[in-house]
Design a protein around this motif. Structure first.
Motif, PDB file in Angstrom:
ATOM      1  N   VAL A 264      48.039  -6.611 -20.561  1.00 52.76           N
ATOM      2  CA  VAL A 264      47.316  -7.067 -19.378  1.00 52.76           C
ATOM      3  C   VAL A 264      47.275  -8.586 -19.361  1.00 52.76           C
ATOM      4  O   VAL A 264      47.224  -9.228 -20.416  1.00 52.76           O
ATOM      5  N   VAL A 265      47.317  -9.155 -18.168  1.00 58.13           N
ATOM      6  CA  VAL A 265      47.202 -10.605 -17.971  1.00 58.13           C
ATOM      7  C   VAL A 265      46.292 -10.850 -16.780  1.00 58.13           C
ATOM      8  O   VAL A 265      46.361 -10.124 -15.782  1.00 58.13           O
ATOM      9  N   ALA A 266      45.453 -11.872 -16.873  1.00 57.70           N
ATOM     10  CA  ALA A 266      44.619 -12.290 -15.751  1.00 57.70           C
ATOM     11  C   ALA A 266      44.927 -13.742 -15.406  1.00 57.70           C
ATOM     12  O   ALA A 266      45.094 -14.579 -16.302  1.00 57.70           O
ATOM     13  N   VAL A 267      45.007 -14.025 -14.101  1.00 57.48           N
ATOM     14  CA  VAL A 267      45.368 -15.356 -13.604  1.00 57.48           C
ATOM     15  C   VAL A 267      44.400 -15.756 -12.502  1.00 57.48           C
ATOM     16  O   VAL A 267      43.994 -14.915 -11.683  1.00 57.48           O
ATOM     17  N   ARG A 268      44.045 -17.035 -12.465  1.00 55.88           N
ATOM     18  CA  ARG A 268      43.178 -17.529 -11.387  1.00 55.88           C
ATOM     19  C   ARG A 268      44.040 -17.960 -10.198  1.00 55.88           C
ATOM     20  O   ARG A 268      44.844 -18.895 -10.307  1.00 55.88           O
ATOM     21  N   ALA A 276      43.405 -14.508 -19.367  1.00 59.47           N
ATOM     22  CA  ALA A 276      43.440 -13.533 -20.461  1.00 59.47           C
ATOM     23  C   ALA A 276      44.858 -13.023 -20.644  1.00 59.47           C
ATOM     24  O   ALA A 276      45.606 -12.878 -19.676  1.00 59.47           O
ATOM     25  N   VAL A 277      45.209 -12.763 -21.905  1.00 59.28           N
ATOM     26  CA  VAL A 277      46.486 -12.141 -22.269  1.00 59.28           C
ATOM     27  C   VAL A 277      46.198 -11.194 -23.428  1.00 59.28           C
ATOM     28  O   VAL A 277      45.717 -11.634 -24.470  1.00 59.28           O
ATOM     29  N   ALA A 278      46.494  -9.916 -23.257  1.00 61.50           N
ATOM     30  CA  ALA A 278      46.230  -8.980 -24.349  1.00 61.50           C
ATOM     31  C   ALA A 278      47.329  -7.930 -24.422  1.00 61.50           C
ATOM     32  O   ALA A 278      47.860  -7.500 -23.394  1.00 61.50           O
ATOM     33  N   ASN A 279      47.639  -7.550 -25.654  1.00 61.77           N
ATOM     34  CA  ASN A 279      48.645  -6.525 -25.916  1.00 61.77           C
ATOM     35  C   ASN A 279      48.135  -5.555 -26.971  1.00 61.77           C
ATOM     36  O   ASN A 279      47.399  -5.943 -27.871  1.00 61.77           O
ATOM     37  N   ASN A 280      48.538  -4.318 -26.859  1.00 61.61           N
ATOM     38  CA  ASN A 280      48.384  -3.357 -27.953  1.00 61.61           C
ATOM     39  C   ASN A 280      49.739  -2.672 -28.126  1.00 61.61           C
ATOM     40  O   ASN A 280      50.213  -2.038 -27.189  1.00 61.61           O
ATOM     41  N   PRO A 281      50.389  -2.860 -29.299  1.00 58.06           N
ATOM     42  CA  PRO A 281      49.936  -3.512 -30.525  1.00 58.06           C
ATOM     43  C   PRO A 281      49.673  -5.010 -30.325  1.00 58.06           C
ATOM     44  O   PRO A 281      50.301  -5.646 -29.492  1.00 58.06           O
ATOM     45  N   ALA A 282      48.745  -5.519 -31.131  1.00 59.76           N
ATOM     46  CA  ALA A 282      48.289  -6.896 -30.962  1.00 59.76           C
ATOM     47  C   ALA A 282      49.157  -7.910 -31.667  1.00 59.76           C
ATOM     48  O   ALA A 282      49.080  -9.101 -31.369  1.00 59.76           O
ATOM     49  N   THR A 283      49.964  -7.499 -32.624  1.00 59.04           N
ATOM     50  CA  THR A 283      50.777  -8.441 -33.380  1.00 59.04           C
ATOM     51  C   THR A 283      52.229  -8.341 -32.949  1.00 59.04           C
ATOM     52  O   THR A 283      52.689  -7.300 -32.479  1.00 59.04           O
TER      53      THR A 283
END
Length: 541
Positions: A264-268, A276-283
């Motif tokens: 997921v990514v969030a942009v203004r 925000a930038v998030a991944n699963n797996p996180a590494t």
């Protein structure tokens, strides 16, 4: 064994404990040693290794490794040439001076274990603990039971061609902070680990910090940033401002953990600031910003903008939505072959994600390359984005015939990631492309990509209204029900060859925040990716 090497045994090479392999802890001072290998036999065996072979091979391998005898340990693997440098380098390059390796009970051919080591360098010493596993297989030529060699046997984050090293860090540490000055660290925000490593490599020497003494993973040929595993002595970190938002990042981290593979990514929208930038797996691989996949119907935002600009549709004008549509020998259909009445307006077709309403209009554009032009000239897709770290900036290649039609609904040769779709939503929100950035341009005065033109105001207004409809009563209603403010959305499901369930895509906005997510094999966009986006929109600013 190296000439003149000595082994100092701590409490005996093997300490018997109950359970596990029967030999629970191997504890020796590294620096060479003589450990026996698994018993040899003249018989060339076949078939999977038996439990006794698995136990004996794992026991002897872990003992040899713990003793510092990389040469002996490598002989117990199925790739002596590749394993010996890493096994030897555990002491020589990573400066591990003591290791206690505790295996757990085998699970089939896999043997998990924990490593409790001591790292010493330049008078600095620090403990280091982690867990990994090995697999015992049958040697193809010898028939012996051997450890199936992978770099992860040494450390779970070690990749092909990478090495473990300890010494003075190559760049100064950074203290990354969000746009409000809150510190961002790997422990609190695991998905930021690879990103913070990259930011350190790129900006560490220009933020006023000084190097420390660390243990790190160094990728082959500098193909990626070093990954710090242990800090023996802190350097002076330099402060680096990012555009991230700690609240949105925390929500993103929590949301993606609900799925085995999600980003997921969030942009203004008003600035392009990545929140925000998030991944699963996180590494490892930053799929949220570097992934390349078909985005499904989330790309209809771009297609709708193009059709609106050409005057082929308007939000309130009727648009055909049959069960199927044929274009140059290729048939397209709607989910479960639904159809809408002839009087249905384009807003409803958009909100219900009617594929055929878009496909049937491709002939009217009189230009198979109309969509790639719109994506590039208005939405900045395919331009050279300089976000502050590596990113794939989307691709809508020129196509003809049925392949061009597939692009209209985000299939075919279109390639996107969560960052690209979040940016597309942000552009639709304001009508103007603001290149996403995770480090403000003011930090290094780098060149930021700009699109050729903005959307006309009436097109921007209609796009926003159609996305509002999708969020309030269309396919995004359930996912966006908990999101407040002025909100809009678009769902997507992308079919992937050889994959039984489609990938779930979802994008949405709330006031001045846009977000997009993808969940691998998540099915309908609103079911999996939708709640991920909603969580971030609720938390962000």
């Amino acid at each position: 064994m190296r000439s003149g090497a000595k082994v100092a045994v701590i409490g005996g090479v093997f300490v018997l404990v109950s359970g596990g392999l029967g030999y629970g802890v191997y504890s020796v001072v590294l620096g060479g040693g003589g450990i026996g290998t698994a018993s040899a036999s003249s018989e060339v065996k076949t078939g999977p290794p038996g439990q006794e072979e698995i136990r004996a091979t794992a026991k002897d391998f872990l003992a040899a490794w713990a003793s510092g005898d990389g040469a002996a340990a490598s002989l117990l693997t199925n790739n002596e040439a590749a394993s010996e440098p890493l096994l030897t380098g555990f002491a020589e390059d990573a400066h591990v001076t003591k290791a206690v390796i505790t295996p757990g009970p085998p699970v089939g051919a896999k043997v998990p274990y924990t490593v409790k080591a001591t790292v010493s360098y330049d008078g600095k010493t620090k403990p280091w603990s982690y867990a990994s596993e090995l697999t015992v297989v049958r040697g193809l030529t010898t028939g012996k039971a051997l450890v199936d060699w992978k770099p992860t046997v040494i450390h779970p984050q070690l990749t092909e061609g990478a090495t473990l090293k300890t010494g003075e860090s190559e760049t100064a540490a950074i203290e990354a902070v969000d746009h409000n000055g809150k510190v961002l660290d790997k422990e609190t925000y695991p998905s930021l680990g690879p990103i913070l490593d990259t930011l350190r490599e790129k900006y560490g020497d220009s933020t006023g910090g000084s190097p420390g003494i660390e243990t790190w993973i160094e990728p082959e040929g500098g193909s990626a940033a070093n990954t710090t595993l242990l800090t023996l002595a802190e350097g002076k970190p330099g402060k680096l401002q990012t555009t991230l938002d700690a609240g949105a990042q925390a929500a993103a981290e929590k949301a993606v953990k609900k799925f085995s593979q999600a980003s997921v990514v969030a942009v203004r929208p008003s600035t392009g600031s990545i929140r925000a930038v998030a991944n699963n797996p996180a590494t490892g691989f930053n799929a949220a910003m570097q992934g390349t996949q078909a985005p499904g119907s989330t790309l209809k935002i771009v297609t709708a903008a193009m059709l609106l600009e050409k005057g082929l549709v308007s939000a309130n004008r009727p648009t055909e939505c049959p069960k199927e549509a044929l274009y140059q020998g290729r048939t397209f259909h709607n989910l479960k072959y639904f159809e809408l009445p002839a009087s249905t307006n384009f807003t409803t077709s958009f909100a219900r994600s009617c594929n055929t309403a878009f496909i049937k209009l491709i002939d009217d554009t009189k230009d198979d390359a109309a969509l790639p032009k719109e994506a590039r000239d208005v939405f900045g897709i395919g331009l050279d984005w300089k976000t502050g770290i590596a990113s794939f900036d989307g691709k809508v290649p020129d196509e003809t015939g049925g392949e061009a039609a597939a692009q209209y609904i985000g299939q075919g040769t279109v390639q996107m990631n969560a960052l690209n779709i979040a940016s597309i939503t942000a552009t639709a929100r304001t009508g103007t492309f603001h290149q996403p950035v995770i480090v403000p341009q003011s930090v290094d005065d780098r060149q930021i990509a700009t699109a050729s033109r903005s959307l006309p105001q009436n097109v921007t207004r209609q796009l926003n209204d159609m996305m509002r409809a999708t969020a309030s009563w269309g396919t995004g209603q359930a996912a966006m029900a908990s999101v407040g403010g002025d909100k809009g959305a678009k769902t997507g499901s992308a079919e992937v060859d050889g994959q039984g369930t489609s990938n779930s895509w979802f994008t949405g906005f709330s006031n001045d925040l846009a977000a997009a997510a993808v969940v691998q094999s998540g099915g309908h966009g609103g079911d999996a990716a939708g709640p991920v986006v909603a969580s971030v929109l609720r938390a962000g600013s």
